[in-house]
Write a protein that holds these residues in place. Structure first.
Motif, PDB file in Angstrom:
ATOM      1  N   LEU A 135       0.821  -1.211   0.000  1.00  0.00           N
ATOM      2  CA  LEU A 135       0.000   0.000   0.000  1.00  0.00           C
ATOM      3  C   LEU A 135       0.858   1.265   0.000  1.00  0.00           C
ATOM      4  N   GLU A 192      -1.839   4.956  -5.419  1.00  0.00           N
ATOM      5  CA  GLU A 192      -3.180   5.203  -4.904  1.00  0.00           C
ATOM      6  C   GLU A 192      -3.257   4.666  -3.479  1.00  0.00           C
ATOM      7  N   GLU A 193      -4.326   4.918  -2.814  1.00  0.00           N
ATOM      8  CA  GLU A 193      -4.496   4.414  -1.453  1.00  0.00           C
ATOM      9  C   GLU A 193      -5.169   3.059  -1.469  1.00  0.00           C
ATOM     10  N   ARG A 194      -4.917   2.296  -2.491  1.00  0.00           N
ATOM     11  CA  ARG A 194      -5.535   0.979  -2.629  1.00  0.00           C
ATOM     12  C   ARG A 194      -4.625   0.103  -3.481  1.00  0.00           C
ATOM     13  N   PHE A 248      -7.089  -3.396   7.856  1.00  0.00           N
ATOM     14  CA  PHE A 248      -7.381  -3.223   6.433  1.00  0.00           C
ATOM     15  C   PHE A 248      -8.875  -3.363   6.161  1.00  0.00           C
ATOM     16  N   ARG A 277      -7.399  -1.749   1.210  1.00  0.00           N
ATOM     17  CA  ARG A 277      -7.095  -0.400   1.673  1.00  0.00           C
ATOM     18  C   ARG A 277      -6.752  -0.434   3.143  1.00  0.00           C
ATOM     19  N   HIS A 278      -6.024   0.609   3.613  1.00  0.00           N
ATOM     20  CA  HIS A 278      -5.805   0.752   5.061  1.00  0.00           C
ATOM     21  C   HIS A 278      -7.119   1.099   5.724  1.00  0.00           C
TER      22      HIS A 278
END
Length: 506
Positions: free
Chosen positions: A154, A159-161, A473, A502-503
């Motif tokens: 990540l 991106e955040e994904r 996650f 994602r986080h």
């Protein structure tokens, strides 16, 4: 069986039985992926059972090549069949044993009669609650490696994904955990065994011939796997004997089991060595020779047990986790509930799973039970009658194999209700007993004395992994996901399960 009112499809050939018809039905059902994310998977995976049960009734006789099989559906009959009453009258057939001989051998899963009783007695102590507590830290350690990997992926993503194939990650994680819990002091060698054993399993399943280069590759891999097992077993035994030699008999503070280690291999080895010493002959003449033969026998038996638990422990857990992540990724509400529960208990226990908290994870427990119901790894149970028996009013002759369609029973609307094909974990809010009309309708780990000895370990492992990963996650099904469950010994996703990772942001 006809005299008792049970019929079935006529065999299409002497040696093939009904296999050609069965294979044609399954090939047609599997021709395309499912149109939507539906859990109504019995017609796809068991079209032969669906068609024959509609024609001949839910219990019928068919021919698996030259092996006659009785598909049995009556839950009271199944309960009695799997009880201790017929423990020695039923067992694994020759065809079943031959199908897995290369990657399982004669371990507990395939043993029959007195051999099964002895092996179960030796193996069972390794799965007692107190012994399972020692495995928790290994499971946590392996899961933390996944957390690190996903965090890195990540962080490196623009991106955040990031999209991951969750089944591959869960397979590797389950293999890592098995290697760690079975061979903690030889972890790296255990991982190598896992890789070779997985390759051996795939070769054995897809091998269409007993001859040629494929068989040579199978034999070579089998020899490599067994050589690695023997190195670990003999190394552990030698280290334990050396440690014991350095202590006097009056030093009782340390149990003999401790010398072999607290992992699964150590526990099984200690039990087997103790049993061997108890059975050692008192005579001096042939004592050394007999003890040597006994050591060779227990090493071979232990090797087969290790192979068995590699297969069953890995297969059950990675599939349970994979299907559960698929269900949670497609159900934001239940994913949220599971995460909130995980965060609550982790906060109470220093942000790390604690053994005592596992039994209190009620939401996760309900989710796992529902996942096992909808996507049970073992879609059927099969046993052969070694002698003629009577179950209720049903007479089962010697030589007839009994086939329990577990997946069909798990999805039966007359038992579970009209929502049987829906993901509804709340049905297990009061446990299995009140989840449906008959608790015998839920048997993901079989039933009776031959139930899965490692089921508590599998559930513990799944809860720890889910708890740790959900707390950090979020998971959503990728648009590229294609729903296509298939059976290759166990129930698997044909195209894997791509997940958008994602986080988790509180």
């Amino acid at each position: 069986m006809r005299r008792q009112g049970i019929s079935g499809p006529s065999p299409t050939s002497f040696f093939g039985g009904n296999l050609q018809e069965r294979n044609n039905l399954r090939k047609e059902a599997m021709l395309h992926d499912m149109q939507s994310l539906s859990h109504d998977i019995v017609p796809r995976l068991m079209p032969d059972y669906v068609q024959w049960s509609q024609t001949y009734g839910k219990s019928f006789v068919f021919w698996w090549g030259i092996e006659p099989r009785l598909a049995i559906y009556d839950l009271e009959h199944i309960k009695e069949l799997l009880s201790s009453k017929h423990m020695y009258s039923l067992g694994r057939s020759r065809l079943q044993q031959e199908g897995v001989m290369h990657f399982i051998g004669k371990g507990l899963l395939m043993a029959n009669g007195d051999a099964w009783t002895h092996q179960r007695r030796v193996v069972a102590p390794a799965f007692h609650v107190e012994k399972l507590k020692h495995q928790l830290e290994h499971i946590v350690e392996c899961t933390l490696e996944v957390v690190k990997l996903w965090n890195k992926m990540l962080c490196e993503s623009k991106e955040e994904r990031v999209e991951i194939e969750i089944s591959e990650h869960m397979s590797q994680l389950a293999g890592d955990i098995i290697a760690k819990t079975e061979f903690s002091s030889s972890h790296q060698k255990g991982k190598l065994i896992f890789l070779k054993l997985s390759a051996l399993q795939k070769l054995s399943i897809h091998s269409s011939s007993r001859f040629g280069s494929n068989l040579q590759r199978i034999r070579k891999l089998k020899e490599e796997v067994e050589s690695l097992f023997m190195e670990i077993i003999e190394g552990r035994r030698a280290a334990a004997l050396q440690a014991m030699a350095g202590h006097t008999d009056d030093e009782d503070g340390q149990q003999k089991n401790d010398y072999y280690g607290q992992d699964l291999l150590g526990l099984m080895l200690a039990e087997m060595e103790a049993a061997k010493l108890e059975a050692a002959p008192p005579l001096r003449g042939q004592r050394r020779q007999r003890q040597q033969l006994g050591r060779m026998y227990t090493s071979r038996q232990l090797m087969d047990e290790c192979k068995t638990f590699f297969f069953t422990g890995h297969e059950t857990t990675w599939l349970l986790l994979t299907w559960t992540f698929m269900l949670l990724a497609s159900s934001p509400t239940w994913q949220h509930r599971a995460r909130q529960e995980a965060l609550l208990f982790l906060h109470q226990h220093g942000d790390m799973p604690d053994f005592d908290m596992l039994s209190r994870l009620k939401v996760l427990g309900m989710i796992l039970l529902e996942s096992l119901r909808l996507y049970t790894p073992a879609t059927l149970l099969a046993r052969e009658a070694f002698s003629s028996i009577k179950v209720g009013d049903l007479e089962i002759p010697k030589g007839l194999s009994v086939w329990v369609p577990v997946l069909a029973i798990h999805h039966d609307k007359t038992i579970w209700g009209e929502d049987a094909d829906e993901f509804k974990p709340e049905r297990f809010s009061e446990g299995v007993v009140k989840a449906c009309k008959n608790p015998m309708a839920f048997m993901p780990f079989s039933f009776g004395p031959r139930n899965c000895v490692g089921q508590n370990f599998a559930m513990m492992e799944a809860k720890i992994v889910l708890c740790m990963l959900l707390s950090q996650f979020t998971f959503h099904l990728s648009p590229s996901y294609r729903h296509a469950p298939i059976c290759i010994l166990t129930l698997q996703p044909k195209h894997g399960v791509p997940i958008i990772l994602r986080h988790f942001r509180p």
